[in-house]
Design a protein around this motif. Sequence first.
Motif, PDB file in Angstrom:
ATOM      1  N   VAL A 119       0.822  -0.683  -0.230  1.00 61.76           N
ATOM      2  CA  VAL A 119      -0.404  -0.237   0.483  1.00 61.76           C
ATOM      3  C   VAL A 119       1.127   0.696  -0.022  1.00 61.76           C
ATOM      4  N   TRP A 120       0.544   2.208  -1.558  1.00 63.54           N
ATOM      5  CA  TRP A 120       1.014   3.413  -1.072  1.00 63.54           C
ATOM      6  C   TRP A 120       0.433   4.279  -0.759  1.00 63.54           C
ATOM      7  N   LEU A 121       1.786   5.237   0.472  1.00 69.09           N
ATOM      8  CA  LEU A 121       1.254   6.208   1.674  1.00 69.09           C
ATOM      9  C   LEU A 121       1.375   7.852   0.924  1.00 69.09           C
ATOM     10  N   TRP A 122       1.121   8.707   0.660  1.00 74.22           N
ATOM     11  CA  TRP A 122       1.167  10.210   0.881  1.00 74.22           C
ATOM     12  C   TRP A 122       1.425  11.069   2.126  1.00 74.22           C
ATOM     13  N   SER A 123       1.750  11.403   2.469  1.00 71.07           N
ATOM     14  CA  SER A 123       1.229  12.456   3.651  1.00 71.07           C
ATOM     15  C   SER A 123       2.341  14.195   3.013  1.00 71.07           C
ATOM     16  N   SER A 124       1.165  14.855   3.512  1.00 69.26           N
ATOM     17  CA  SER A 124       1.871  16.058   3.191  1.00 69.26           C
ATOM     18  C   SER A 124       2.492  16.285   4.441  1.00 69.26           C
ATOM     19  N   ALA A 125       2.851  15.618   4.865  1.00 67.34           N
ATOM     20  CA  ALA A 125       4.387  16.396   6.332  1.00 67.34           C
ATOM     21  C   ALA A 125       5.415  16.289   5.259  1.00 67.34           C
ATOM     22  N   THR A 126       6.183  17.263   5.218  1.00 64.87           N
ATOM     23  CA  THR A 126       7.661  17.222   5.177  1.00 64.87           C
ATOM     24  C   THR A 126       8.726  16.599   6.604  1.00 64.87           C
ATOM     25  N   GLY A 127       9.668  16.382   6.456  1.00 60.22           N
ATOM     26  CA  GLY A 127      10.939  15.720   7.527  1.00 60.22           C
ATOM     27  C   GLY A 127      10.559  15.036   8.875  1.00 60.22           C
ATOM     28  N   ALA A 128       9.427  13.855   8.507  1.00 53.60           N
ATOM     29  CA  ALA A 128       9.079  12.733   9.338  1.00 53.60           C
ATOM     30  C   ALA A 128      10.066  11.997   9.953  1.00 53.60           C
ATOM     31  N   THR A 129       9.592  11.958  11.697  1.00 50.40           N
ATOM     32  CA  THR A 129      10.133  10.833  11.748  1.00 50.40           C
ATOM     33  C   THR A 129      10.639   9.228  11.765  1.00 50.40           C
ATOM     34  N   ALA A 130      10.664   8.803  12.111  1.00 47.81           N
ATOM     35  CA  ALA A 130       9.923   7.253  11.963  1.00 47.81           C
ATOM     36  C   ALA A 130       8.786   7.058  13.253  1.00 47.81           C
ATOM     37  N   ALA A 131       8.540   7.779  14.019  1.00 51.18           N
ATOM     38  CA  ALA A 131       7.888   7.691  14.862  1.00 51.18           C
ATOM     39  C   ALA A 131       6.328   8.219  14.720  1.00 51.18           C
ATOM     40  N   HIS A 132       6.910   8.697  13.384  1.00 50.60           N
ATOM     41  CA  HIS A 132       5.676   9.942  12.585  1.00 50.60           C
ATOM     42  C   HIS A 132       5.201   9.088  11.577  1.00 50.60           C
ATOM     43  N   VAL A 133       6.294   8.401  10.294  1.00 52.67           N
ATOM     44  CA  VAL A 133       5.845   7.291   9.475  1.00 52.67           C
ATOM     45  C   VAL A 133       4.540   6.591  10.153  1.00 52.67           C
ATOM     46  N   ASP A 134       5.761   5.604  11.648  1.00 50.86           N
ATOM     47  CA  ASP A 134       4.494   4.271  11.541  1.00 50.86           C
ATOM     48  C   ASP A 134       2.928   4.929  12.580  1.00 50.86           C
ATOM     49  N   ARG A 135       3.122   6.251  12.629  1.00 49.05           N
ATOM     50  CA  ARG A 135       1.975   7.117  13.577  1.00 49.05           C
ATOM     51  C   ARG A 135       0.807   6.913  12.051  1.00 49.05           C
ATOM     52  N   SER A 136       1.226   6.904  11.426  1.00 44.72           N
ATOM     53  CA  SER A 136       0.354   7.478   9.891  1.00 44.72           C
ATOM     54  C   SER A 136      -0.221   6.307   9.708  1.00 44.72           C
ATOM     55  N   TRP A 137       1.171   5.500   9.003  1.00 44.33           N
ATOM     56  CA  TRP A 137       0.192   4.002   8.549  1.00 44.33           C
ATOM     57  C   TRP A 137      -1.077   3.233   9.516  1.00 44.33           C
ATOM     58  N   ALA A 143      -2.726   5.293  11.601  1.00 47.28           N
ATOM     59  CA  ALA A 143      -3.683   5.779  11.565  1.00 47.28           C
ATOM     60  C   ALA A 143      -4.984   5.787  10.037  1.00 47.28           C
ATOM     61  N   PHE A 144      -4.281   5.251   8.697  1.00 48.11           N
ATOM     62  CA  PHE A 144      -4.607   5.382   7.821  1.00 48.11           C
ATOM     63  C   PHE A 144      -5.124   3.602   7.411  1.00 48.11           C
ATOM     64  N   LEU A 145      -4.719   2.494   8.191  1.00 45.27           N
ATOM     65  CA  LEU A 145      -5.419   1.387   8.817  1.00 45.27           C
ATOM     66  C   LEU A 145      -6.902   1.753   9.221  1.00 45.27           C
ATOM     67  N   ARG A 146      -6.873   2.832  10.319  1.00 46.77           N
ATOM     68  CA  ARG A 146      -8.007   3.228  11.337  1.00 46.77           C
ATOM     69  C   ARG A 146      -9.019   3.769  10.655  1.00 46.77           C
ATOM     70  N   ARG A 147      -8.628   4.248   8.728  1.00 47.04           N
ATOM     71  CA  ARG A 147      -9.759   4.777   8.039  1.00 47.04           C
ATOM     72  C   ARG A 147     -11.209   3.460   7.851  1.00 47.04           C
ATOM     73  N   PHE A 148     -10.726   2.711   8.070  1.00 49.62           N
ATOM     74  CA  PHE A 148     -12.058   1.635   7.195  1.00 49.62           C
ATOM     75  C   PHE A 148     -12.926   1.623   8.239  1.00 49.62           C
TER      76      PHE A 148
END
Length: 478
Positions: free
Chosen positions: A325-343, A345-350
């Motif tokens: 699954v490919w995701l694009w976030s409008s945030a730049t300079g994301a940390t590893a914790a930010h990346v984990d939190r992002s995907w 959160a996307f799974l909660r979209r369902f």
Amino acid sequence: MSLLDDPARVESLTVLSRFRTDLYDCLTARADALFELTDALLCADGAVRSLVDLTLTPEHRRGHGALYDGLNHGRIEENRLRAVLTDLPLPKTVDGRIVLVVDVSPWLRSDAPTSAERLFCHVYGRGKNQAQLIPGWPYSFVAALEPGRTSWTAVLDAVRLGPADDATAVTADQLRAVVGRLIEAGHWHDGDPDILIVMDAGYDVTRLAFVLADLTVELLGRIRSDRVLRLPKPPRQPGATGRPPKHGPEFALDKPATWPDPKHVTTTSTTRYGTAVATSWDRLHPRLTHRTCWIDHEGDLPIIEGTLIRLQVEHLPGDRDPKPVWLWSSATGATAAHVDRSWQAFLRRFDIEHTFRLFKQTMGWTAPKIRDPAAADRWTWLVIAAYTQLRLARPLAVDLRRPWEKPAAPGRLTPARVRRGFRNIRANTALPASAPKPGKPGPGRPPGSKNRRPAPHHDVGKTIKRDLTMTARQQRTG
């Protein structure tokens, strides 16, 4: 245990009663009929198959004529109801972040040629490549997501997309209004984490990120696996001549040879998907052209950079072959914790898919054969108001499970189980609707008469076109 024995339950009952009173105040015409229709929807046994069946419930004290009169000629102050929904307690993540989801669900009306403002709605089929376009009314919903696995969401807004609407522009205005109401209600303050908005692949996430760049929000959306993005432009070498490039090398999602070294690679063990590997690259952007939605953009096209995330899981439910699954976030300079939190959160979209299923299969959102789109809007808001009452009544409900159902832990009741016992909760809440006045049915159409004013038929699809085609526009500006 009585509802008045526990202070927490008393508080929940107070919030529910206050919402019912505020809902009644938002009904400015045929208020009693619309309010009792909402109560009948909440207290009916089983799934709602037709509107007229709701008039047989004890909570609906009026006839079926009042029901249809309320939907066809009633009035709901939608903006006021939106503000009431926003003032309610809002779910947040552990770090205090608000996560919103935006999605479109269609009310299919393929057999209603006399209904206006219908569009062709994309519907997935049961087999591969079985998608269809069926006429209907598409509604854009915005809801707040809860942390953890759940079938509950907090629906905050709904807008019907019309034939003359640009879906991305309408979504941007809808999200801007929702975020503004959240800030006005005090759910977000300066210094709080940015509001995260997740969406599926049907949205132009990069364009929404450009339009909403002035808000304190982060947009996260799924993109197609055959997209081609651009890396940041390389630094200009000393002595180089010619026009400097605006874009860097291509990043083809389906060609690993074009992928540079990632910025972060994280591995997470999950109970549902096995091992999840998230790979991220920073400052990737699409190359825009003066076509489609950017045809009217004045000047140079913007460079919209963000974080690209590739999520690969070990397995899916049902032993299906997992694809990345490919995701694009409008945030730049994301940390590893930010990346984990992002995907995550996307799974909660369902979770909002559970809400749509409840709306359609249990609460009968798309069951009525309504002709007027304005009446469809009123019924949609009544369904949202009824679902909100179920969410507020969750701490008050008792598990009235069927003999074949497993017991649910306290606080883990599904919306359908809360609805089974809402009739007992309703007796302790505010009942603002007044008793019906005695009356008798009207004479109706005389026997043997014909309808001499047939309803007009309406076309399906977009009705507003540009004044110039793309070729004519290029010739005029060339």
